[in-house]
Scaffold this active site. Structure first.
Site, short mmCIF file in Angstrom:
data_model
loop_
_atom_site.label_atom_id
_atom_site.label_comp_id
_atom_site.label_asym_id
_atom_site.label_seq_id
_atom_site.Cartn_x
_atom_site.Cartn_y
_atom_site.Cartn_z
CE LYS A 129 -6.01 1.81 -0.85
NZ LYS A 129 -6.63 1.77 0.45
CE LYS A 187 -3.73 2.36 2.36
NZ LYS A 187 -4.67 2.34 3.47
C1 PBG Z 1 -7.16 3.57 5.03
C2 PBG Z 1 -7.56 3.46 3.62
C3 PBG Z 1 -7.36 4.39 2.59
C4 PBG Z 1 -7.95 3.87 1.45
C5 PBG Z 1 -8.51 2.66 1.80
N1 PBG Z 1 -8.23 2.40 3.14
C6 PBG Z 1 -6.81 5.73 2.54
C7 PBG Z 1 -5.56 6.10 3.15
O1 PBG Z 1 -4.64 5.32 3.33
O2 PBG Z 1 -5.50 7.28 3.45
C8 PBG Z 1 -7.98 4.54 0.13
C9 PBG Z 1 -9.00 4.07 -0.81
C10 PBG Z 1 -9.23 4.95 -1.94
O3 PBG Z 1 -8.58 5.99 -2.14
O4 PBG Z 1 -10.13 4.60 -2.72
N2 PBG Z 1 -8.05 2.92 5.89
#
Ligand code: PBG
Length: 333
Positions: free
Chosen positions: A255, A203
């Site tokens: 991601k 991520k």
């Molecule tokens: C954090 C989380 C995020 C997303 C999913 N889970 C955002 C972040 O890390 O700030 C992003 C998903 C998206 O942008 O569609 N719980």
């Protein structure tokens, strides 16, 4: 030049001439059941609230979420990934609402499970950021840094309440070290051996999450660079992959999606567990915005992006277009 001698030795265009031929020779197909719909449910609202930066996406009431889940299941979508948005007043330093059995995510999980049973794989986001008043994915130390090991304790508790509420799969998305092992152990201890972990393995700390922060009413100031990965690093994603697999991840994820297809391909080539990809809010918003201006063919762009994930090796695709795309894909094949 003589006529015969100048023929191209090969004519790949022969296989592109008619739609039936193109369908026949297509190497990759995204199926509706590959898709996972991420959905937001917000506490204390009577009507769904549109997310301005994500046209077509709403923060659901408990009621409209149930309906969206039924629609997704009927369209053949494979799964639902649920995010809770608590009332502002319920946010605190440790994200208490995230571990309250009566917290919004937990009640919504029970709602959806009661409504659709096992027709969809029900997944829940396992992270504290929606519930903390500082907006970070964990609890903080005295000097304001995210405290890895104290956060793991909170995740373990969150895992127990989400599993109790009926999630089939938990998605730890906080990027704390050791989170998969810690949560796995907590689930085993609580008798939730059958609840699977979908690790947000790679991520990245990405600008493409911008619209999501509006969708969950994030309180974050600053960034998540001390825990999410640096976009410059690909080898590091492989290290995260080895760790998550050793810790017991059942499925792994990359991601965002389109900017990280190389990492997705690396994962698909290297691992024996199912690989997912998350087409994030910013990817969604870019296509919607361009389509709104008439600058891009919306449906074609949506389907092409999904195909690119399948081609790169994704078994599962989280996309805000899941329900609509399932319909488009069915009509197509
Ligand atoms: C954090 C989380 C995020 C997303 C999913 N889970 C955002 C972040 O890390 O700030 C992003 C998903 C998206 O942008 O569609 N719980």
């Amino acid at each position: 030049m003589s006529t015969y001698g100048s023929f191209p030795a090969a004519r790949p265009r022969r296989l592109r001439g008619i739609p039936a031929m193109r369908r026949l020779v297509a190497e990759h197909h995204t199926r509706p059941s590959d898709l996972i719909l991420p959905a937001f449910v917000r506490e204390g609202i009577g009507e769904p609230v549109p997310v301005g930066s994500m046209p077509g996406v709403v923060q659901h009431t408990r009621d409209t979420l149930r309906k969206a889940a039924v629609e997704a299941a009927e369209a053949g979508v494979g799964g639902l990934m649920l995010y809770g948005v608590p009332e502002d007043a319920k946010k605190d330093a440790v994200g208490t609402a995230g571990t309250d059995p009566e917290g919004i995510l937990q009640v919504a999980l029970r709602d959806v499970r009661a409504e659709v049973g096992d027709a969809l794989v029900l997944m829940s986001d396992l992270c504290l950021d929606e519930y903390t008043d500082h907006g970070h994915c964990g609890v903080l130390t005295g000097d304001g840094r995210v405290d890895n090991d104290a956060t793991l304790e909170r995740y373990a508790e969150m895992a127990r309440v989400q599993a109790d509420a009926g999630a089939h799969v938990l998605g730890p998305s906080g990027m704390m070290d050791g989170q998969i092992a810690y949560v796995r152990a907590a689930l085993e201890e609580a008798g939730h051996q059958d609840v699977a972990l979908f690790a947000y393995t790679a991520k990245y700390s990405s600008a493409f999450y911008g619209p999501f922060r509006e969708a969950v009413g994030s309180s974050l100031q600053g960034d998540r660079k001390t825990y999410q990965q640096d976009p410059a690093n690909a080898r590091e994603a492989l290290r995260e992959l080895s760790l998550d697999l050793a810790e017991g991840a059942d499925m792994v994820m990359v991601k965002p999606g389109l900017p990280y297809l190389d990492v997705l391909r690396d994962f698909a080539e290297r691992t024996e567990v199912p690989v997912g990809v998350y087409q994030v809010s910013g990817e969604y918003a870019m296509v919607e915005a361009a389509a709104e201006k008439g600058w891009i063919d919306r449906e074609a762009a949506v389907l092409e992006s999904l195909t690119s994930f399948t081609r790169a090796g994704a078994n599962m695709i989280l996309t805000y277009w899941a329900t609509e795309a399932a319909g488009l894909l069915r009509a197509r094949y």
